[in-house]
Write a protein that holds these residues in place. Structure first.
Motif, short mmCIF file in Angstrom:
data_model
loop_
_atom_site.label_atom_id
_atom_site.label_comp_id
_atom_site.label_asym_id
_atom_site.label_seq_id
_atom_site.Cartn_x
_atom_site.Cartn_y
_atom_site.Cartn_z
N LEU A 417 37.57 84.50 22.85
CA LEU A 417 38.49 85.08 23.59
C LEU A 417 39.73 84.37 23.92
CD1 LEU A 417 39.51 87.89 25.16
CD2 LEU A 417 38.17 86.86 27.43
N GLN A 418 39.35 83.10 24.21
CA GLN A 418 40.48 81.91 24.13
C GLN A 418 41.26 82.12 23.20
OE1 GLN A 418 39.64 77.78 24.28
NE2 GLN A 418 41.20 77.28 25.78
N VAL A 419 40.71 82.01 21.86
CA VAL A 419 41.68 82.06 20.88
C VAL A 419 42.41 83.26 20.51
CG1 VAL A 419 41.39 82.15 18.14
CG2 VAL A 419 39.89 80.54 19.63
N LYS A 420 41.88 84.46 20.75
CA LYS A 420 42.55 85.56 20.56
C LYS A 420 43.80 85.77 21.50
CE LYS A 420 42.80 89.59 18.38
NZ LYS A 420 42.76 89.40 16.85
N GLN A 554 23.41 93.24 20.14
CA GLN A 554 23.65 94.46 19.65
C GLN A 554 25.06 94.46 18.97
OE1 GLN A 554 21.20 96.53 19.34
NE2 GLN A 554 19.75 94.93 20.21
N MET A 555 25.85 93.55 19.11
CA MET A 555 27.34 93.77 18.73
C MET A 555 27.68 92.32 18.30
SD MET A 555 29.61 93.86 22.07
CE MET A 555 28.96 95.49 22.25
N THR A 556 28.78 91.98 17.43
CA THR A 556 29.21 90.75 17.03
C THR A 556 30.05 90.31 18.14
OG1 THR A 556 31.17 91.54 16.10
CG2 THR A 556 29.16 91.36 14.75
N ILE A 557 30.20 88.78 18.07
CA ILE A 557 31.08 88.05 19.09
C ILE A 557 32.59 88.73 18.96
CG2 ILE A 557 32.30 86.14 19.56
CD1 ILE A 557 29.64 86.12 20.61
N ALA A 558 32.96 88.89 17.67
CA ALA A 558 34.39 89.62 17.51
C ALA A 558 34.28 91.03 18.08
CB ALA A 558 34.50 90.08 15.87
N GLU A 559 33.40 91.72 18.07
CA GLU A 559 33.08 93.25 18.78
C GLU A 559 33.49 92.81 20.20
OE1 GLU A 559 30.79 95.70 15.42
OE2 GLU A 559 29.81 94.57 16.89
N VAL A 561 34.88 90.35 21.83
CA VAL A 561 36.18 90.17 22.09
C VAL A 561 37.22 91.38 22.27
CG1 VAL A 561 38.09 88.81 21.26
CG2 VAL A 561 35.96 87.74 21.24
N HIS A 562 37.03 91.98 21.02
CA HIS A 562 37.66 93.30 21.08
C HIS A 562 37.53 94.37 22.24
CE1 HIS A 562 40.44 96.26 19.07
NE2 HIS A 562 39.39 97.24 19.04
N ALA A 563 36.15 94.32 22.75
CA ALA A 563 36.02 95.43 23.67
C ALA A 563 36.76 94.55 25.22
CB ALA A 563 34.70 95.36 23.97
N THR A 564 36.65 93.40 25.42
CA THR A 564 37.32 92.71 26.28
C THR A 564 38.73 92.88 26.27
OG1 THR A 564 35.43 91.12 26.34
CG2 THR A 564 37.43 90.54 27.53
N ILE A 565 39.60 92.59 25.00
CA ILE A 565 40.91 92.83 24.96
C ILE A 565 41.15 94.44 25.33
CG2 ILE A 565 42.70 93.12 23.51
CD1 ILE A 565 42.10 90.09 24.00
N LEU A 566 40.37 95.44 25.00
CA LEU A 566 40.71 96.95 25.43
C LEU A 566 40.59 97.02 26.76
CD1 LEU A 566 39.07 98.62 22.47
CD2 LEU A 566 41.47 98.05 22.54
#
Length: 576
Positions: A417-420, A554-559, A561-566
């Protein structure tokens, strides 16, 4: 000093005799101390400088009861608000507070001795009766009632005070007048009639028009006298408000208005508060006092009804007009007439006339979203000041607080998340990993529940300061206890922003976290080599109020992060 025709008798208790002041200061070294609360400090300042004349100290039991019952001191003087010094039973015993004892009252900010109190009596606070008689009902929806029950201790100390010094201020010193100083200023500029305007909010064009209208109707000058002590929780901070007032002053005709600050701790007591405000302004040498619609009202009670009627305050002040010695100026709510580009009191507007208004809620929405604020509502300088202090959501700081078991994936989520967020830009991004904080801020702490709680509060303090400065903060401790997480949220929201805290629960099951533990930490805990390990022999209280729950089995780290960003984007903090 002599009292001018428009002032009452002023009891200024500030010591000006250097030998006496030195003697009192020396005495404080041998006396027990009471470190004042913010509200007590505000009250004491106005006691010693005469703002609370005729008070010469904190109310004794007889005066307290008389104020509750009759809005008078036992000597018959009109006084509607109980001014009390509260202490706990333990504090009273430790300080040996009893009749005749002397106690030093100290400023909580710098430990400076403000006064010595000679105790007249020690008596129980009647909280329910005080709430019902002073504020109308014992309802915690009223901020003063909530403060009374949650913050005020169980005993009151009565007694007169001897002033040693005034509280020290470093902000807006030139605007802080004592009653004697303000009276002298009025004499110097030959103001014999002065109408005061009380406010705890930013002022806009309607307020300027209201005060100018009052000035011209009464052929008086205007004192803008805002409260800069304690006000209602959630109010605009006083630094922002004073900058607003300063930017507004040049809008008055030259020589009409003056700005001075009042270090009052408001109680939001409606009618009684209005009466109290009138007495205070008389002590400051004012001859007229504006009482508006729902003066000092706290809003809705727990049933959704207004605590006070819209004109209850005006009615009560009018009831005592002869005794007060200060003339009330009643004013209705002002409204804008676009056809004539002017403000008028609502009761003077003809039926069918087009009017425009912006509510406080709508103003906050426009500030939050960066929407335009029309010049008919406020001045450009005022809007600029408000936008600087309250930037749009997309420019505000926030904290993402990630909690979960060891090896649940919370640290990986935090780093990603920091990177994103760095990729998006627009804010500095700070990462507070549990292990990093432990080594850098909490190396002396163990893993008891008390030490874990201290560690989380240190994280919360750092996160709050960074959030207030506009940063994006990602904190990722285990944080196993609900009470610690709740207090962390309160800490960040109090300092960093009311809605800018997001709790993310990484709910990866213990079994998965243990199976994927390459370092073998769980195995050592199972073998008894590590004591008090969360999930093994120490509990983890799963959040029930998380803003987002992510099972990283049940989900990837990328998924994740995306959910957090949304989630952040849906709250207006990010633009994706």
């Amino acid at each position: 000093m002599a009292n001018p025709p428009h002032g009452g008798v002023l009891k200024d208790l500030v010591v000006r005799d250097t030998p006496i002041q030195a003697q009192l200061l020396a005495e404080t070294k041998s006396l027990p101390d009471i470190i004042l609360t913010e509200r007590q400090l505000c009250d004491l300042e106005l006691i010693i400088n005469g703002g609370f004349s005729p008070l010469e100290g904190f109310l004794n039991q007889a005066d307290y009861q008389s104020v509750l019952d009759n809005m008078r001191l036992t000597n018959g003087a009109l006084w509607p608000m109980p001014i009390t010094l509260d202490v706990s039973k333990d504090q009273a015993e430790a300080l040996k507070i009893q009749a005749g004892a002397r106690v030093t009252l100290r400023d909580p900010r710098d430990d400076n001795p403000i006064a010595i109190l000679t105790v007249s009596d020690l008596y129980p606070a009647k909280k329910q009766e005080e709430a019902a008689k002073v504020f109308g009902k014992d309802d915690r929806a009223h901020p003063a009632v909530a403060y009374l029950h949650d913050n005020v201790k169980e005993l009151y100390v009565g007694g007169a005070v001897q002033a040693i010094s005034r509280p020290r201020y470093y902000d807006y010193v030139e605007l802080r007048y004592t009653p004697a100083e303000l009276r002298l200023h009025f004499q110097k500029v030959a103001w014999r009639k002065v109408v005061a305007f009380q406010t705890r909010n930013p002022m806009h064009r309607a307020h300027r028009e209201l005060t100018v209208r009052a000035s011209r109707q009464r052929q008086a000058n205007v004192l803008i006298h805002p409260v800069v002590g304690m006000t209602k929780p959630g109010d605009v901070d006083h630094y922002t408000r004073v900058r607003v007032y300063q930017s507004l002053m040049p809008r008055y005709p030259k020589g009409m208005a003056h700005l001075a600050l009042l270090p009052l701790a408001m109680r939001m007591g409606g009618p009684r508060e209005a009466l109290w405000h009138a007495i205070i302004r008389k002590n400051f040498g004012v001859t007229h006092f504006i009482v508006g619609r729902d003066h000092a009202g706290p809003g809705k009670d727990s049933s959704g009804k207004d605590f006070y009627g819209p004109y209850d305050a005006q009615t009560l002040v009018t009831q005592f007009k002869d005794e007060l010695g200060i003339e009330m100026v009643p004013f209705q709510q002002m409204t804008y007439l676009p056809a004539s580009d002017e403000y008028q009191p609502v009761d003077e507007v003809a039926a069918g006339t087009q009017t425009l208004d912006i509510s406080g809620t709508e103003l906050r929405r426009r500030l939050r979203n960066g929407a335009p604020i029309p010049d008919w509502f406020s001045y450009e300088s005022v809007v600029k000041t408000l936008r600087e202090s309250y930037p749009p959501k997309a420019q505000q700081g926030f904290t993402v607080f990630i909690t979960g078991l060891y090896n649940s994936g919370k640290d990986d989520l935090a780093r990603a998340l920091q990177v994103k967020l760095n990729e998006q830009g627009g804010r500095s991004v700070s990462l507070l990993l549990g292990e990093t904080v432990r080594s850098e801020l909490s190396s002396e702490l163990g893993f008891s529940q008390e030490d874990r709680h201290k560690n989380i509060q240190r994280i919360a303090f750092v996160a709050a300061e960074l959030t207030r400065a506009g940063a994006a903060v990602i904190a990722a401790p285990i944080a196993p206890f609900e009470a610690s997480r709740k207090l962390a949220k309160e800490t960040v929201q109090k300092t960093g922003g009311a809605g800018n805290f997001f709790l993310v629960h990484v709910s990866t099951p213990l079994q998965v976290a243990e199976q994927t533990d390459r370092k073998g930490i769980y195995a050592k805990a199972r073998a008894g080599q590590i004591k008090g390990f969360t999930g093994v022999d120490d509990p983890y209280e799963e959040p029930t109020n998380a803003d987002l729950t992510l099972d990283l089995s049940q989900m990837t780290i990328a998924e994740g992060v995306h959910a957090t960003i949304l989630t952040l984007e849906s709250d207006g903090l990010l633009q994706v």
